[in-house]
Write an enzyme that holds these catalytic residues in place. Structure first.
Site, PDB file in Angstrom:
ATOM      1  CG  HIS A 287     -31.784  -7.055   8.753  1.00 45.39           C
ATOM      2  ND1 HIS A 287     -33.289  -7.427   8.531  1.00 45.39           N
ATOM      3  CD2 HIS A 287     -31.659  -5.920   8.672  1.00 45.39           C
ATOM      4  CE1 HIS A 287     -33.883  -6.348   8.312  1.00 45.39           C
ATOM      5  NE2 HIS A 287     -32.892  -5.461   8.605  1.00 45.39           N
TER       6      HIS A 287
ATOM      7  NE  ARG B 227     -33.066  -6.399  12.090  1.00 43.00           N
ATOM      8  CZ  ARG B 227     -34.490  -6.561  11.851  1.00 43.00           C
ATOM      9  NH1 ARG B 227     -35.298  -5.556  11.643  1.00 43.00           N
ATOM     10  NH2 ARG B 227     -34.737  -7.578  11.153  1.00 43.00           N
TER      11      ARG B 227
ATOM     12  CE1 TYR C  37     -40.990 -10.986   8.868  1.00 44.34           C
ATOM     13  CE2 TYR C  37     -40.188  -9.150  10.127  1.00 44.34           C
ATOM     14  CZ  TYR C  37     -40.521  -9.725   9.027  1.00 44.34           C
ATOM     15  OH  TYR C  37     -40.490  -9.074   7.729  1.00 44.34           O
TER      16      TYR C  37
ATOM     17  CG  ASP D   8     -37.495  -4.061  14.218  1.00 44.52           C
ATOM     18  OD1 ASP D   8     -38.656  -3.886  14.703  1.00 44.52           O
ATOM     19  OD2 ASP D   8     -37.469  -4.421  12.646  1.00 44.52           O
TER      20      ASP D   8
ATOM     21  CG  HIS E  17     -40.691  -6.878  14.134  1.00 38.71           C
ATOM     22  ND1 HIS E  17     -41.222  -6.375  12.784  1.00 38.71           N
ATOM     23  CD2 HIS E  17     -39.377  -7.163  13.946  1.00 38.71           C
ATOM     24  CE1 HIS E  17     -40.048  -6.362  11.974  1.00 38.71           C
ATOM     25  NE2 HIS E  17     -39.171  -7.071  12.486  1.00 38.71           N
TER      26      HIS E  17
ATOM     27  CD  GLU F 168     -36.800  -1.097  13.165  1.00 34.18           C
ATOM     28  OE1 GLU F 168     -35.574  -1.278  13.123  1.00 34.18           O
ATOM     29  OE2 GLU F 168     -37.881  -1.170  12.338  1.00 34.18           O
TER      30      GLU F 168
ATOM     31  CD  GLU G  62     -40.572  -1.416   9.907  1.00 33.80           C
ATOM     32  OE1 GLU G  62     -39.429  -1.425  10.122  1.00 33.80           O
ATOM     33  OE2 GLU G  62     -41.077  -2.430   9.657  1.00 33.80           O
TER      34      GLU G  62
ATOM     35  NE  ARG H 125     -36.322   1.482  11.189  1.00 37.99           N
ATOM     36  CZ  ARG H 125     -35.838   0.880  10.045  1.00 37.99           C
ATOM     37  NH1 ARG H 125     -34.971   1.382   9.378  1.00 37.99           N
ATOM     38  NH2 ARG H 125     -36.387  -0.284   9.797  1.00 37.99           N
TER      39      ARG H 125
ATOM     40  CG  HIS I 298     -38.347   0.435   6.406  1.00 38.70           C
ATOM     41  ND1 HIS I 298     -39.630  -0.334   5.577  1.00 38.70           N
ATOM     42  CD2 HIS I 298     -37.975  -0.927   7.022  1.00 38.70           C
ATOM     43  CE1 HIS I 298     -39.656  -1.430   6.053  1.00 38.70           C
ATOM     44  NE2 HIS I 298     -38.735  -1.993   6.733  1.00 38.70           N
TER      45      HIS I 298
ATOM     46  CD  GLU J  88     -33.881  -2.221   7.566  1.00 42.44           C
ATOM     47  OE1 GLU J  88     -34.881  -1.183   7.410  1.00 42.44           O
ATOM     48  OE2 GLU J  88     -34.192  -2.988   8.159  1.00 42.44           O
TER      49      GLU J  88
ATOM     50  CD1 TRP K 255     -47.560  -9.334  12.103  1.00 41.94           C
ATOM     51  CD2 TRP K 255     -45.428  -8.906  11.429  1.00 41.94           C
ATOM     52  NE1 TRP K 255     -47.550  -8.671  10.956  1.00 41.94           N
ATOM     53  CE2 TRP K 255     -46.208  -8.434  10.611  1.00 41.94           C
ATOM     54  CE3 TRP K 255     -44.120  -8.915  11.321  1.00 41.94           C
ATOM     55  CZ2 TRP K 255     -45.970  -7.875   9.429  1.00 41.94           C
ATOM     56  CZ3 TRP K 255     -43.412  -8.646  10.314  1.00 41.94           C
ATOM     57  CH2 TRP K 255     -44.400  -7.804   9.078  1.00 41.94           C
TER      58      TRP K 255
HETATM   59  C1  CS2 Z   1     -38.413  -4.756   9.277  1.00 38.67           C
HETATM   60  C2  CS2 Z   1     -38.778  -5.235   8.158  1.00 38.67           C
HETATM   61  O1  CS2 Z   1     -36.626  -3.759   8.077  1.00 38.67           O
HETATM   62  C3  CS2 Z   1     -37.160  -3.762   9.277  1.00 38.67           C
HETATM   63  O2  CS2 Z   1     -36.909  -3.353  10.173  1.00 38.67           O
HETATM   64  O3  CS2 Z   1     -39.205  -4.528  10.394  1.00 38.67           O
HETATM   65  O4  CS2 Z   1     -38.175  -6.469   7.931  1.00 38.67           O
HETATM   66  C4  CS2 Z   1     -40.432  -5.305   7.947  1.00 38.67           C
HETATM   67  O5  CS2 Z   1     -40.999  -6.459   8.638  1.00 38.67           O
HETATM   68  C5  CS2 Z   1     -40.707  -5.769   6.307  1.00 38.67           C
HETATM   69  O6  CS2 Z   1     -40.308  -4.475   5.704  1.00 38.67           O
HETATM   70  C6  CS2 Z   1     -42.381  -5.820   6.222  1.00 38.67           C
HETATM   71  O7  CS2 Z   1     -42.648  -5.597   5.012  1.00 38.67           O
HETATM   72 MG    MG Z   2     -38.568  -2.885  11.477  1.00 41.97          MG
END
Ligand code: CS2
Ligand code: MG
Length: 412
Positions: free
Chosen positions: A122, A147, A159, A220, A222, A246, A272, A293, A322, A349, A412
């Protein structure tokens, strides 16, 4: 090989983790990850009050039968609490089976289909120079796929942007990437989809200009967009050749992805927060996504996720399990054994855990040259150091949430 003991261990080295430990009458132990970020104690109760008593005296070698029993006998099926609980039992039983056989779990799942697992990390930043620095430091750490998350002009905190979410000066504690902040209530962040849609393509253009056309880049969303907004975003990102986009829309509505798909060739990844194959059914059958995911920890374990991924394979859809830091090292190891064995592995990931987490969970998986490998220890290859775990009692912690400028709560 009867189960003699079922313990639920909660520990909070860098963040909260829930682990199930099963011990057989002949002394073999198995671990399962049951961490449900922000709702940890609900799973603890489900396991302690309702699952552990059912397991004592049952045959640890009957993984599929135990899974079907826990899933069907409860009457109430699916849902994150139930499925994280069942997942931990499934993982622990695979761990035990591997130890009993003297083999790593991936061997029991059919053996290795590749030499290692490509993983992405990330990178993030509020503005371009910070994003570039973050990408560079990931490349230095060996990541070959990245990412990219960005701040948006006019928004205070988003976030997934590391620098905005640091709430500690302790360098050992990595809250930076996963801002589940300790406290009694979630913190509030702000959101504006229009500003985001305007800003994001320019960020990817700059990243491509700086790092060239070859680096696989991911993003991502979200769950923050409507279907037509997501379609527009996918289209506007096409020139930058993303590996995937994503969670572009809220995950509950599978039909939304049909609309997105009609408008863009940007590959789509989702799932996820999905719990069973039923959350993926239409998306896979109608080829509306490119990557699954689902996490071993939240999809009910290795057994059901393997079935889901094999179903996806019939449609050339690949895995993208995930792997943020809220999946414990036990859940990560389970993902690696599964990823190494299936034919349709896509990408894994991988956010590194903090030092304290690595001391609590002793791991045999490896990270070399941007590739993960689960290792060759019998079972899953992760052991829990209970003395270390005992040093870090549970602390309430929540992910943040979003409000729009007029105060409306937003995804979010
Ligand atoms: C995110 C995560 O990894 C991802 O793709 O979406 O950071 C996610 O927000 C967290 O796992 C929430 O618990
Ligand atoms: Mg995610």
């Amino acid at each position: 090989m009867k189960i003699a003991k079922a313990e639920v261990i909660v520990t909070s080295p860098d963040r909260n983790f829930v682990t199930l430990k099963l011990t057989t009458e002949d002394g073999l132990t198995g671990l399962g990850d049951a961490t449900l970020n922000g709702r940890e104690l609900a799973v603890v109760s489900y396991l302690k009050d309702h699952v552990a008593p059912l397991l004592i005296g049952s045959d640890a070698s009957r993984i599929e039968d135990t899974w079907q029993f826990l899933y069907r006998s409860a009457y109430w099926r699916r849902g994150p609490v139930t499925m994280a609980s069942i997942a931990s039992v499934d993982m622990a039983l695979w761990d035990i089976k591997g130890k009993a056989a003297g083999m790593p779990v991936y061997q029991l799942l059919g053996g290795a289909s590749r030499t290692g697992l490509m993983a992405y990390g990330h990178a993030s930043g509020k503005e371009m120079p910070e994003i570039f620095d973050s990408i560079r430091s990931h490349l230095e750490e060996g990541y070959r796929s990245i990412r990219v998350q960005t701040g948006v002009p006019g928004l205070k905190a988003i976030y997934g942007i590391a620098s905005q979410s640091m709430d500690t000066t302790d360098a050992d504690v990595r809250y930076d990437h996963e801002p589940a902040r300790r406290g009694a209530k979630p913190t509030e962040e702000d959101w504006d989809t229009r500003a985001y849609l305007k800003h994001l393509p320019g960020v990817f253009e700059a990243v491509r200009n700086e790092f060239g056309p070859d680096l696989p880049l991911l993003h991502d969303g979200h769950h923050r967009m409507t279907p037509i907004q997501a379609a527009k975003l996918g289209k506007s990102l096409e020139p930058y050749d993303l590996f995937w986009l994503e969670d572009c829309t809220p995950a509950e509505n599978q039909e939304a992805l049909r609309l997105v798909r009609q408008h863009t060739t940007t590959p789509l990844a989702i799932g996820e927060i999905f719990n069973t194959v039923w959350d993926f059914k239409d998306l896979i059958r109608d080829q509306l996504i490119d990557y699954v995911r689902g996490a071993v920890t939240h999809m009910g374990g290795i057994s059901p996720l393997k079935k889901t991924l094999e179903y996806a394979a019939q449609y050339q859809i690949k895995s993208g399990m995930h792997g943020p830091t809220d999946i414990s090292p036990v859940g990560m190891a389970a993902a690696m054994h599964l990823g190494l064995s299936i034919h349709n592995f896509g990408i894994q990931e991988y956010m590194k855990h903090g030092k304290r987490t690595d001391q609590v969970f002793e791991q045999s998986y490896t990270w070399e040259n941007g590739m993960l490998h689960p290792g060759d220890e019998p079972g899953l290859g992760v052991e829990l150091n209970q003395d270390e775990a005992g040093k870090y009692p549970y602390e309430q912690a929540y992910l943040p949430y979003n409000r729009l400028a007029d105060g409306t709560v937003h995804d979010w």
